[in-house]
Design an enzyme around this catalytic site. Structure first.
Site, PDB file in Angstrom:
ATOM      1  N   ASP A  51     -16.628  -4.511  -7.978  1.00 43.36           N
ATOM      2  CA  ASP A  51     -16.113  -5.651  -7.215  1.00 43.36           C
ATOM      3  C   ASP A  51     -16.558  -5.610  -5.754  1.00 43.36           C
ATOM      4  O   ASP A  51     -17.131  -6.572  -5.236  1.00 43.36           O
ATOM      5  CB  ASP A  51     -14.576  -5.683  -7.283  1.00 43.36           C
ATOM      6  CG  ASP A  51     -14.068  -5.910  -8.696  1.00 43.36           C
ATOM      7  OD1 ASP A  51     -14.716  -6.654  -9.442  1.00 43.36           O
ATOM      8  OD2 ASP A  51     -13.018  -5.347  -9.047  1.00 43.36           O
TER       9      ASP A  51
ATOM     10  N   ARG B  57      -2.046   2.553  -2.508  1.00 40.71           N
ATOM     11  CA  ARG B  57      -2.412   1.315  -1.822  1.00 40.71           C
ATOM     12  C   ARG B  57      -1.788   1.161  -0.431  1.00 40.71           C
ATOM     13  O   ARG B  57      -2.456   0.677   0.492  1.00 40.71           O
ATOM     14  CB  ARG B  57      -2.073   0.102  -2.690  1.00 40.71           C
ATOM     15  CG  ARG B  57      -2.903  -0.017  -3.958  1.00 40.71           C
ATOM     16  CD  ARG B  57      -4.378   0.066  -3.668  1.00 40.71           C
ATOM     17  NE  ARG B  57      -5.202  -0.188  -4.828  1.00 40.71           N
ATOM     18  CZ  ARG B  57      -6.208   0.574  -5.229  1.00 40.71           C
ATOM     19  NH1 ARG B  57      -6.495   1.679  -4.559  1.00 40.71           N
ATOM     20  NH2 ARG B  57      -6.928   0.254  -6.280  1.00 40.71           N
TER      21      ARG B  57
ATOM     22  N   ASP C 253      -2.770  -5.258  -7.387  1.00 37.82           N
ATOM     23  CA  ASP C 253      -3.256  -4.715  -6.128  1.00 37.82           C
ATOM     24  C   ASP C 253      -3.454  -5.773  -5.057  1.00 37.82           C
ATOM     25  O   ASP C 253      -3.351  -5.486  -3.863  1.00 37.82           O
ATOM     26  CB  ASP C 253      -4.559  -3.942  -6.347  1.00 37.82           C
ATOM     27  CG  ASP C 253      -4.316  -2.552  -6.895  1.00 37.82           C
ATOM     28  OD1 ASP C 253      -3.162  -2.091  -6.847  1.00 37.82           O
ATOM     29  OD2 ASP C 253      -5.275  -1.916  -7.358  1.00 37.82           O
TER      30      ASP C 253
ATOM     31  N   SER D   3     -12.470  -0.645 -16.401  1.00 31.74           N
ATOM     32  CA  SER D   3     -11.965  -0.783 -15.044  1.00 31.74           C
ATOM     33  C   SER D   3     -11.143   0.464 -14.738  1.00 31.74           C
ATOM     34  O   SER D   3     -10.152   0.745 -15.423  1.00 31.74           O
ATOM     35  CB  SER D   3     -11.087  -2.038 -14.928  1.00 31.74           C
ATOM     36  OG  SER D   3     -10.533  -2.130 -13.640  1.00 31.74           O
TER      37      SER D   3
END
Length: 408
Positions: free
Chosen positions: A18, A98, A127, A179
């Site tokens: 990504d 995160r 996310d 992923s």
């Protein structure tokens, strides 16, 4: 957001599919803007190799690699172990990392005088919310660019097409394009055959598991490990005092070798859908188990039971991007107060995916063998239980008499 005003963008950059294609995409769609890449090192090891060269080659003006591993563990992961916070049995590996990454992202964007922050999270994932709520907490006026909500790309195959057309080097191919998210705490796997819950994960396929082995591939002989806690924080492994990073790395190795910490679940995502994920959390699983065992002898009944309710709520807050909120702060303060006497040693037997309690000791143990014994003792008068039962059962007795009276 007026695209004409976007001259400098700070990008959350992992070097994965990504974020690799986002650099040329930003330049194509945002006036050839300057792109500053920021990678948060939370223990993803070899994934950082060659990252600067790749970022610059694909169009970034510079790359920050920020070492956040110890901060991630001591400020976020370990307090969640103290709390026992989980989300539907998930040990929160991605969700825990995160906040640390996004906070540093916001700080760098402010320092660099950036016009916007960009992330590569999909519109279906959790996310995107975790990044953006943390950014709002530390840079509330900063515009956010989320390409997955703007571009015409619809799938990971189309992302690979875009990368190939723009000469963006990739470490993956279409056949092995799971992923994944990796840090020192865990590795997650999603996509491909895992999208069908009827499919068993390919645990024994070479290269599938990275932090662990499958239980059947683990040794036939158990491994014992003793963990020492001080006020709910692990500080020693097998008598050796270690820092946070070395401690988790040590437990990852022991747990991984014994098939510990594998979790295959269909979870309820924050955005409303169900999603199937496979998680490897060898060291984290050991810490959660050992801490839980230690609390069985150091916490009183009422505190332990109420704390379990708080743990569930904290797990939801972490998963749902609410780390930097007043409620999370208040819960963490409560949890810390419960850990004053959670000090001692826990021995676990690791065997083919199982963690078996092999002994627990604490100078603050509430367990009294003389009271608990089934043999004769001098401190517990069993006749006292008669009066207790009469009082404890009084509401039931009164209700039964009333019911009998009404039936007449």
């Amino acid at each position: 957001m007026n695209k004409e005003n976007i001259k400098k963008v700070v990008l959350a950059y992992s070097g994965g599919l990504d974020t690799s294609i986002i650099i040329p995409w930003l330049k194509e769609n945002y006036n050839n803007c300057e792109v500053i890449a920021v990678s948060g090192n939370v223990g993803q090891a070899s994934e950082l190799d060659g990252l600067e060269e790749k970022a610059l080659k694909t169009g970034a003006s510079k790359l920050y690699i920020e070492d956040l591993t110890e901060q991630f563990l001591t400020e976020i992961a370990f307090p969640c172990v103290q709390a026992g916070a989980k989300y539907e049995d998930y040990l929160l590996g991605t969700a825990l990392a995160r906040p640390a990454i996004a906070k540093r992202l916001a700080e760098i964007a402010i320092a660099e005088g950036a016009d916007a922050i960009c992330h590569g999270c999909t519109g279906k994932g959790n996310d995107q919310v975790r990044f953006e709520l943390t950014i709002k907490a530390f840079a509330p006026d900063m515009p956010i660019i989320a390409p997955w909500r703007e571009w015409d790309i619809k799938s990971r195959d189309e992302e690979i097409d875009y990368a190939e057309a723009h000469n963006v080097p990739l470490k993956i191919n279409r056949e092995t394009n799971y992923s994944k998210d990796k840090n020192i705490w865990h590795l997650s796997h999603e996509g491909l055959d895992l999208e069908n819950p009827a499919n068993e994960p390919q645990y024994n396929k070479e290269g599938f598991l990275e932090m662990s082995v499958s239980p059947e591939m683990a040794p036939d002989k158990p491994t014992y490990v003793t963990i020492h806690f001080e006020k709910g924080i692990a500080t020693k492994v097998d008598g050796k005092e270690v820092g946070a990073v070395e401690l988790v790395e040590t437990l990852n190795k022991l747990g991984g070798e014994n098939g510990i910490g594998l979790l295959d679940i269909v979870e309820n995502r924050l955005v409303g859908m169900k999603s199937r994920g496979l998680y490897e959390t060898p060291g984290g699983a050991i810490l959660y188990k050992a801490h839980e065992v230690l609390e069985t002898i150091t916490l009183d009944k009422e505190t332990m039971h109420y704390k379990s309710l708080v743990a569930q709520k904290l797990g939801e807050l972490v998963y749902n991007a609410q780390w930097y909120t007043p409620l999370t702060k208040a819960i963490l303060a409560f949890v810390k107060s419960t850990q004053e006497n959670v000090t001692g040693d826990v021995k676990l037997k690791l065997y083919k995916g199982n963690m078996i309690n092999a002994g627990v000791t604490s100078p603050y143990s509430l367990y009294d063998p003389e009271i608990a014994t089934f043999d004769e003792d001098e401190v517990y008068d069993q006749a006292d239980s008669k009066g207790f039962i009469n009082l404890y059962g009084l509401p039931i007795e009164v209700q039964a008499k009333l019911d009998a009276k009404i039936k007449k």
